[in-house]
Design a protein around this motif. Structure first.
Motif, mmCIF file in Angstrom:
data_model
loop_
_atom_site.group_PDB
_atom_site.id
_atom_site.type_symbol
_atom_site.label_atom_id
_atom_site.label_comp_id
_atom_site.label_asym_id
_atom_site.label_seq_id
_atom_site.Cartn_x
_atom_site.Cartn_y
_atom_site.Cartn_z
ATOM 1 N N ASN A 66 0.831 -1.213 0.000
ATOM 2 C CA ASN A 66 0.000 0.000 0.000
ATOM 3 C C ASN A 66 0.863 1.261 0.000
ATOM 4 O O ASN A 66 0.536 2.240 -0.673
ATOM 5 C CB ASN A 66 -0.949 0.008 1.200
ATOM 6 C CG ASN A 66 -2.072 -0.995 1.044
ATOM 7 O OD1 ASN A 66 -2.391 -1.444 -0.055
ATOM 8 N ND2 ASN A 66 -2.678 -1.372 2.154
ATOM 9 N N THR A 67 1.944 1.237 0.747
ATOM 10 C CA THR A 67 2.840 2.394 0.790
ATOM 11 C C THR A 67 3.526 2.580 -0.557
ATOM 12 O O THR A 67 3.624 3.693 -1.078
ATOM 13 C CB THR A 67 3.901 2.207 1.899
ATOM 14 O OG1 THR A 67 3.230 2.049 3.143
ATOM 15 C CG2 THR A 67 4.848 3.386 1.966
ATOM 16 N N GLU A 70 1.694 4.189 -3.534
ATOM 17 C CA GLU A 70 1.350 5.600 -3.369
ATOM 18 C C GLU A 70 2.554 6.531 -3.539
ATOM 19 O O GLU A 70 2.396 7.744 -3.538
ATOM 20 C CB GLU A 70 0.722 5.821 -1.990
ATOM 21 C CG GLU A 70 -0.633 5.153 -1.870
ATOM 22 C CD GLU A 70 -1.235 5.263 -0.489
ATOM 23 O OE1 GLU A 70 -0.524 5.695 0.445
ATOM 24 O OE2 GLU A 70 -2.409 4.903 -0.346
ATOM 25 N N ARG A 71 3.759 5.968 -3.652
ATOM 26 C CA ARG A 71 4.959 6.791 -3.779
ATOM 27 C C ARG A 71 5.435 6.828 -5.224
ATOM 28 O O ARG A 71 5.309 5.855 -5.958
ATOM 29 C CB ARG A 71 6.082 6.231 -2.903
ATOM 30 C CG ARG A 71 5.801 6.398 -1.438
ATOM 31 C CD ARG A 71 6.995 6.130 -0.579
ATOM 32 N NE ARG A 71 7.800 5.014 -1.071
ATOM 33 C CZ ARG A 71 8.637 4.322 -0.328
ATOM 34 N NH1 ARG A 71 8.790 4.620 0.931
ATOM 35 N NH2 ARG A 71 9.328 3.333 -0.834
ATOM 36 N N ALA A 75 3.921 4.970 -8.076
ATOM 37 C CA ALA A 75 2.515 5.354 -8.204
ATOM 38 C C ALA A 75 2.112 5.456 -9.670
ATOM 39 O O ALA A 75 0.969 5.135 -10.017
ATOM 40 C CB ALA A 75 2.257 6.670 -7.486
ATOM 41 N N ARG A 85 -5.245 -0.093 -3.177
ATOM 42 C CA ARG A 85 -4.900 -0.443 -1.792
ATOM 43 C C ARG A 85 -5.585 -1.742 -1.407
ATOM 44 O O ARG A 85 -6.695 -2.030 -1.843
ATOM 45 C CB ARG A 85 -5.346 0.666 -0.840
ATOM 46 C CG ARG A 85 -4.527 1.936 -0.960
ATOM 47 C CD ARG A 85 -4.963 2.974 0.051
ATOM 48 N NE ARG A 85 -4.816 2.531 1.428
ATOM 49 C CZ ARG A 85 -3.674 2.531 2.122
ATOM 50 N NH1 ARG A 85 -2.578 2.967 1.559
ATOM 51 N NH2 ARG A 85 -3.642 2.127 3.367
#
Length: 108
Positions: A66-67, A70-71, A75, A85
Motif C-alpha cells: 500500500n505504501t 502511493e509513492r 505510483a 490499496r
C-alpha cells in the motif's frame, strides 16, 4: 482463496468453537488430565501462534504494498496497472499479546 473479510469471519468462528470446546472440558477433570487432550491443547496453542505470526507477516507485506503504490515513481506504474490499496487482515476481539488458547486455563 479467502479475502481478509472471509478469513476474519472464519477466525472468529474457529475461536468461538475452540472457546466452547475448552469451556466444556472444564466440566470434566478427567478429560483435562488426559495426556492426549493436553497434547491437543498444546498443538492448538502452537497453531494459533503460527497463524498470528503469518497474519503479522501478511499485514506487513500489505502495508509495504500500500505504501509503495502511493509513492513516486511506483505510483505511476501502479496507476497504469490499476493497482489499488489492499485491506489488512484483522481479527476483531483478539488479544495481540497471546493467542486464544494461551489465555485459556491450563489443563494441569
Amino acid at each position: 482463496a479467502l479475502g481478509p473479510a472471509e478469513a476474519s469471519a472464519a477466525g472468529r468462528e474457529m475461536n468461538a468453537a475452540l472457546d466452547q470446546l475448552f469451556a466444556s472440558a472444564e466440566a470434566y477433570p478427567e478429560l483435562r488430565a488426559d495426556a492426549h487432550f493436553r497434547a491437543l491443547q498444546q498443538r492448538i496453542t502452537g497453531l494459533e501462534s503460527e497463524i498470528a505470526d503469518r497474519r503479522e507477516y501478511f499485514n506487513q507485506a500489505v502495508t509495504n504494498y500500500n505504501t509503495r503504490i502511493e509513492r513516486m515513481p511506483d505510483a505511476l506504474v501502479a496507476g497504469w496497472l490499476k493497482c489499488h490499496r489492499r485491506p489488512l487482515l484483522r481479527f476483531a476481539g483478539l488479544d495481540r499479546a497471546a493467542p486464544p488458547a494461551a489465555r485459556r486455563p491450563s489443563a494441569a
